[in-house]
Design an enzyme around this catalytic site. Structure first.
Site, PDB file in Angstrom:
ATOM      1  N   LYS A   4       0.734  -1.207   0.011  1.00 20.46           N
ATOM      2  CA  LYS A   4       0.020   0.091   0.072  1.00 20.46           C
ATOM      3  C   LYS A   4       0.829   1.433   0.026  1.00 20.46           C
ATOM      4  O   LYS A   4       0.475   2.347  -0.871  1.00 20.46           O
ATOM      5  CB  LYS A   4      -1.213  -0.038   1.184  1.00 20.46           C
ATOM      6  CG  LYS A   4      -0.603   0.097   2.485  1.00 20.46           C
ATOM      7  CD  LYS A   4      -1.638  -0.001   3.632  1.00 20.46           C
ATOM      8  CE  LYS A   4      -1.350  -0.295   4.996  1.00 20.46           C
ATOM      9  NZ  LYS A   4      -0.157   0.151   5.439  1.00 20.46           N
ATOM     10  N   ARG A  45      -7.377   2.459  11.345  1.00 26.89           N
ATOM     11  CA  ARG A  45      -7.226   1.004  11.465  1.00 26.89           C
ATOM     12  C   ARG A  45      -7.868   0.320  12.831  1.00 26.89           C
ATOM     13  O   ARG A  45      -8.102  -0.973  12.812  1.00 26.89           O
ATOM     14  CB  ARG A  45      -5.492   0.770  12.137  1.00 26.89           C
ATOM     15  CG  ARG A  45      -4.647   0.416  10.796  1.00 26.89           C
ATOM     16  CD  ARG A  45      -3.308   0.536  11.522  1.00 26.89           C
ATOM     17  NE  ARG A  45      -2.292  -0.166  10.938  1.00 26.89           N
ATOM     18  CZ  ARG A  45      -1.111   0.314  10.277  1.00 26.89           C
ATOM     19  NH1 ARG A  45      -1.301   1.369   9.916  1.00 26.89           N
ATOM     20  NH2 ARG A  45      -0.436  -0.607   9.711  1.00 26.89           N
ATOM     21  N   ARG A 104      12.335  -7.833   2.710  1.00 24.62           N
ATOM     22  CA  ARG A 104      12.080  -6.463   2.352  1.00 24.62           C
ATOM     23  C   ARG A 104      13.315  -5.655   3.135  1.00 24.62           C
ATOM     24  O   ARG A 104      13.512  -5.820   4.176  1.00 24.62           O
ATOM     25  CB  ARG A 104      10.902  -5.919   2.854  1.00 24.62           C
ATOM     26  CG  ARG A 104      10.495  -4.530   2.680  1.00 24.62           C
ATOM     27  CD  ARG A 104       9.115  -4.228   2.667  1.00 24.62           C
ATOM     28  NE  ARG A 104       8.551  -3.708   4.089  1.00 24.62           N
ATOM     29  CZ  ARG A 104       7.557  -3.287   4.484  1.00 24.62           C
ATOM     30  NH1 ARG A 104       6.489  -3.212   3.365  1.00 24.62           N
ATOM     31  NH2 ARG A 104       7.169  -3.096   5.733  1.00 24.62           N
ATOM     32  N   ARG A 110      13.209  -3.112   8.659  1.00 25.79           N
ATOM     33  CA  ARG A 110      12.494  -2.397   9.636  1.00 25.79           C
ATOM     34  C   ARG A 110      12.307  -3.598  10.780  1.00 25.79           C
ATOM     35  O   ARG A 110      12.046  -4.656  10.444  1.00 25.79           O
ATOM     36  CB  ARG A 110      11.153  -2.479   9.252  1.00 25.79           C
ATOM     37  CG  ARG A 110      11.156  -1.007   8.505  1.00 25.79           C
ATOM     38  CD  ARG A 110       9.848  -0.894   7.889  1.00 25.79           C
ATOM     39  NE  ARG A 110       8.377  -1.046   8.321  1.00 25.79           N
ATOM     40  CZ  ARG A 110       7.342  -0.867   7.896  1.00 25.79           C
ATOM     41  NH1 ARG A 110       7.056  -0.236   6.845  1.00 25.79           N
ATOM     42  NH2 ARG A 110       6.294  -1.189   8.527  1.00 25.79           N
TER      43      ARG A 110
HETATM   44  P1  AMP Z   1       2.683   0.618   8.427  1.00 25.90           P
HETATM   45  O1  AMP Z   1       3.869   1.505   8.120  1.00 25.90           O
HETATM   46  O2  AMP Z   1       1.334   1.528   8.056  1.00 25.90           O
HETATM   47  O3  AMP Z   1       2.380  -0.596   8.544  1.00 25.90           O
HETATM   48  O4  AMP Z   1       2.615   1.160  10.136  1.00 25.90           O
HETATM   49  C1  AMP Z   1       3.551   0.511  10.912  1.00 25.90           C
HETATM   50  C2  AMP Z   1       3.318   0.627  12.281  1.00 25.90           C
HETATM   51  O5  AMP Z   1       3.006   1.906  12.918  1.00 25.90           O
HETATM   52  C3  AMP Z   1       2.059  -0.060  12.643  1.00 25.90           C
HETATM   53  O6  AMP Z   1       2.051  -1.603  12.866  1.00 25.90           O
HETATM   54  C4  AMP Z   1       1.740   0.421  14.097  1.00 25.90           C
HETATM   55  O7  AMP Z   1       2.291   0.060  15.046  1.00 25.90           O
HETATM   56  C5  AMP Z   1       1.589   2.046  13.670  1.00 25.90           C
HETATM   57  N1  AMP Z   1       0.761   2.595  13.233  1.00 25.90           N
HETATM   58  C6  AMP Z   1       0.585   3.215  11.997  1.00 25.90           C
HETATM   59  N2  AMP Z   1      -0.769   3.725  11.791  1.00 25.90           N
HETATM   60  C7  AMP Z   1      -1.452   3.303  12.777  1.00 25.90           C
HETATM   61  C8  AMP Z   1      -2.697   3.599  13.269  1.00 25.90           C
HETATM   62  N3  AMP Z   1      -3.514   4.258  12.308  1.00 25.90           N
HETATM   63  N4  AMP Z   1      -3.224   3.176  14.531  1.00 25.90           N
HETATM   64  C9  AMP Z   1      -2.193   2.594  15.348  1.00 25.90           C
HETATM   65  N5  AMP Z   1      -1.160   2.281  15.127  1.00 25.90           N
HETATM   66  C10 AMP Z   1      -0.508   2.623  13.808  1.00 25.90           C
END
Ligand code: AMP
Length: 214
Positions: A13, A88, A127, A160
């Site tokens: 995404k 989320r 990745r 990461r």
């Molecule tokens: P992502 O890069 O979108 O996969 O986000 C990485 C991490 O950031 C997630 O696994 C959560 O720990 C945190 N995170 C990002 N967006 C949210 C959200 N909307 N609500 C809660 N935690 C978030």
């Protein structure tokens, strides 16, 4: 155009959001990137979020509310945005509904990119990210080079912390239990556009853009 892009971790995404943002000239707002930057810069938010993000759990809704309100009220978002990583949870979706209601109606698009879990685990454990330009690569495509093919950054790749297999499986669990109901919430309102994310990146992008009618 205001676009919200959904998908389990690793469906691509972020990559698709960047392509769409460039194509439409709108900012890409990634809540994951905002949190990772805060963690890197050791801000108050970063120190609060570090352990949660690295374990693959969700940062509490009240903290996320502040982040998303701040980001979307920026002047840069005036003519649209693509939001990646938010909402989320159902409470986050309700807050986003409130924000959207205050903006121009009928210009919102909700896209879900779909890939099966085993393919996601395979992708994420392979990745690497460039810490200079943020580009994401598959280890096998890099042929052992330590130079980023996008920005020529030297020794700039890192994995990461939340891309370890145990953490990935937890992130998938969190996605299915907490974020899937959010997809169902928009699905029931016939707002969700579904796209197959298992195809090559440019094909997925082509399908997304065609479903957006651009
Ligand atoms: P992502 O890069 O979108 O996969 O986000 C990485 C991490 O950031 C997630 O696994 C959560 O720990 C945190 N995170 C990002 N967006 C949210 C959200 N909307 N609500 C809660 N935690 C978030």
């Amino acid at each position: 155009m205001r676009i919200v892009i959904f998908g389990a971790p690793g469906v691509g995404k972020g990559t698709q959001a960047k392509i769409i943002a460039t194509k439409l000239g709108i900012p890409h707002i990634s809540t994951g990137d905002i949190l990772r930057n805060a963690i890197k810069n050791e801000t108050r938010l970063g120190l609060e979020a570090k352990k949660i993000v690295e374990a693959g759990n969700l940062v509490p809704d009240d903290i996320m509310a502040g982040i998303v309100k701040d980001a979307l009220s920026d002047k840069l978002c005036q003519n649209g945005f693509i939001l990646d990583g938010y909402p989320r949870t159902l409470d986050q979706a309700k807050l986003l509904d409130n924000i959207m209601q205050q903006l121009e109606p009928d210009n919102e698009y909700y896209i879900a990119i779909e890939v099966n879990d085993e393919e996601i685990v395979r992708r994420l454990t392979n990745r690497l990210t460039c810490k200079v330009c943020g580009s994401i690569f598959n280890i096998s495509d890099l042929n052992d080079t330590t130079i980023c093919p996008k920005c020529n950054g030297v020794n700039s790749f890192y994995k990461r912390k939340d891309d370890d297999e145990g953490v990935i499986r937890n992130r998938l669990l969190v996605f299915h239990s907490t974020t899937q109901p959010v997809l169902d919430y928009y699905g029931k309102q016939n707002k969700m556009i579904f796209v197959d994310g298992s195809l090559p990146v440019d094909k997925v992008a082509e399908n997304v853009l065609s479903k957006l009618g651009v």
